[in-house]
Design a protein around this motif. Sequence first.
Motif, PDB file in Angstrom:
ATOM      1  N   LEU A 219       5.352  -5.337  35.697  1.00 15.68           N
ATOM      2  CA  LEU A 219       6.473  -5.250  34.760  1.00 15.68           C
ATOM      3  C   LEU A 219       6.292  -4.072  33.811  1.00 15.68           C
ATOM      4  O   LEU A 219       7.239  -3.307  33.565  1.00 15.68           O
ATOM      5  CB  LEU A 219       6.609  -6.551  33.973  1.00 15.68           C
ATOM      6  N   GLU A 312      16.289  -1.321  37.142  1.00 10.55           N
ATOM      7  CA  GLU A 312      16.796  -2.372  36.250  1.00 10.55           C
ATOM      8  C   GLU A 312      16.853  -3.714  36.979  1.00 10.55           C
ATOM      9  O   GLU A 312      16.480  -4.753  36.416  1.00 10.55           O
ATOM     10  CB  GLU A 312      18.178  -1.995  35.732  1.00 10.55           C
ATOM     11  N   ALA A 313      17.304  -3.681  38.220  1.00  8.06           N
ATOM     12  CA  ALA A 313      17.381  -4.918  39.006  1.00  8.06           C
ATOM     13  C   ALA A 313      15.982  -5.487  39.253  1.00  8.06           C
ATOM     14  O   ALA A 313      15.762  -6.706  39.163  1.00  8.06           O
ATOM     15  CB  ALA A 313      18.084  -4.647  40.330  1.00  8.06           C
ATOM     16  N   LYS A 314      15.019  -4.595  39.549  1.00  2.14           N
ATOM     17  CA  LYS A 314      13.652  -5.047  39.792  1.00  2.14           C
ATOM     18  C   LYS A 314      13.028  -5.611  38.519  1.00  2.14           C
ATOM     19  O   LYS A 314      12.331  -6.638  38.552  1.00  2.14           O
ATOM     20  CB  LYS A 314      12.816  -3.873  40.313  1.00  2.14           C
ATOM     21  N   THR A 316      14.642  -6.966  35.986  1.00  5.60           N
ATOM     22  CA  THR A 316      15.309  -8.248  35.731  1.00  5.60           C
ATOM     23  C   THR A 316      14.716  -9.344  36.600  1.00  5.60           C
ATOM     24  O   THR A 316      14.498 -10.477  36.144  1.00  5.60           O
ATOM     25  CB  THR A 316      16.818  -8.118  35.991  1.00  5.60           C
ATOM     26  N   HIS A 317      14.432  -8.999  37.842  1.00  2.00           N
ATOM     27  CA  HIS A 317      13.834  -9.961  38.768  1.00  2.00           C
ATOM     28  C   HIS A 317      12.445 -10.372  38.287  1.00  2.00           C
ATOM     29  O   HIS A 317      12.110 -11.573  38.291  1.00  2.00           O
ATOM     30  CB  HIS A 317      13.765  -9.341  40.165  1.00  2.00           C
ATOM     31  N   GLU A 318      11.632  -9.411  37.876  1.00  2.00           N
ATOM     32  CA  GLU A 318      10.271  -9.709  37.419  1.00  2.00           C
ATOM     33  C   GLU A 318      10.289 -10.540  36.140  1.00  2.00           C
ATOM     34  O   GLU A 318       9.463 -11.451  35.977  1.00  2.00           O
ATOM     35  CB  GLU A 318       9.490  -8.411  37.188  1.00  2.00           C
ATOM     36  N   ALA A 320      12.554 -12.690  35.314  1.00  2.00           N
ATOM     37  CA  ALA A 320      12.914 -14.047  35.717  1.00  2.00           C
ATOM     38  C   ALA A 320      11.715 -14.779  36.323  1.00  2.00           C
ATOM     39  O   ALA A 320      11.480 -15.959  36.031  1.00  2.00           O
ATOM     40  CB  ALA A 320      14.068 -14.002  36.722  1.00  2.00           C
ATOM     41  N   ILE A 321      10.933 -14.073  37.149  1.00  2.00           N
ATOM     42  CA  ILE A 321       9.748 -14.682  37.754  1.00  2.00           C
ATOM     43  C   ILE A 321       8.762 -15.123  36.672  1.00  2.00           C
ATOM     44  O   ILE A 321       8.106 -16.172  36.787  1.00  2.00           O
ATOM     45  CB  ILE A 321       9.066 -13.694  38.730  1.00  2.00           C
ATOM     46  N   SER A 329      15.266  -8.795  28.132  1.00  2.00           N
ATOM     47  CA  SER A 329      16.499  -8.564  28.895  1.00  2.00           C
ATOM     48  C   SER A 329      17.504  -7.770  28.071  1.00  2.00           C
ATOM     49  O   SER A 329      18.217  -6.903  28.592  1.00  2.00           O
ATOM     50  CB  SER A 329      17.109  -9.895  29.332  1.00  2.00           C
TER      51      SER A 329
END
Length: 341
Positions: A219, A312-314, A316-318, A320-321, A329
């Motif tokens: 991250l 940005e998508a990656k 956001t995914h991290e 969330a994980i 965010s």
Amino acid sequence: MQTLKVPRVNASTLTFTANEMCLANILPTASTLSPAPGDEAALLKPFTYTTARPGKGVRKRLLTALNLWMKVPQADMECIAKVVSMLHDASLMLDDIEDGSQLRRGQPAAHTIYGVPHTVNAATYIHTLVYQKLSELKFTRGEYRDLVTIVTDELVCLHHGQSSDILWRDSFRCPSEAEYVVMVKNKTGGLFENGRETYDGLFNHRPGHSPVSRNYVLLADLIGIHFQIRDDYMNLQSLEYTSSKGFAEDLDEGKFSFPIIHAVHVDTSNRLILDTLKDRPVPPALKRQIINYLKYDTKSFDYTRSILEALEAKITHEVAILGGNTELSGIIKDLHVGTAI
């Protein structure tokens, strides 16, 4: 009248005795003195000048966001944030000298006012004061030793990253995108990673503090890469950056920024960019020609935006994980291309 007999004295002996007498007078006095407060203020003038016009505070916001997970005591968190800020501002002073930048945050860069020697000395002095600042954290001797190791390792990475940037520029060698990412992970990511490492490595195992087993390295790297690529894009596209740093300043520096790297590799037969970077500073008309070339011919700005959106998508995914983080965010949303920082 009786004549006074003066013994003959060897000249070298006389000189030595005189020096001893002088030292006997000044050493006791000197040993009781310490640098005057005015001396310290004068030494740090380039630094205080730089910090008087602060940036947008993104790094401090990121540390605060990370602390929603880490739950470091507030006083310790503020000390870490101060250390990261000190290292960041000192690095900017050195970067401006190395890049020949004339503006920083809309004002003349520190070295253009105070000179290169004074500014270099102030910046490197801040690096030493950082370790004094870290001693304010209530650590055991072993914990402090670990902290010093963490900060020193990150400084090593930062300087390695900056060295790559300089060597590419001075040798006119355009790096690959992969090489660029490694450089950014060392250079820009280091300041993000410094705070993350300090949290993760020191506080997670202290009595009364819940251990955090998650891995934040990916991250931190993603955020650092996104931040630098965005900065490269905005330098060539943003009116705000023009007012604070000058029009397309990266071209004047001869910098291989992300859009430039893409354009050079898209069409290796076109020497427009490489020839221009050799002849600095770049006239405004030629800058506009290169920007149009990046926009319409190589589509490098479109490509850069696509990479930023993917990052940005990656991120956001991290997030969330790792359990979600509204503050983090929100920062990523604010950094979306087209939103001023």
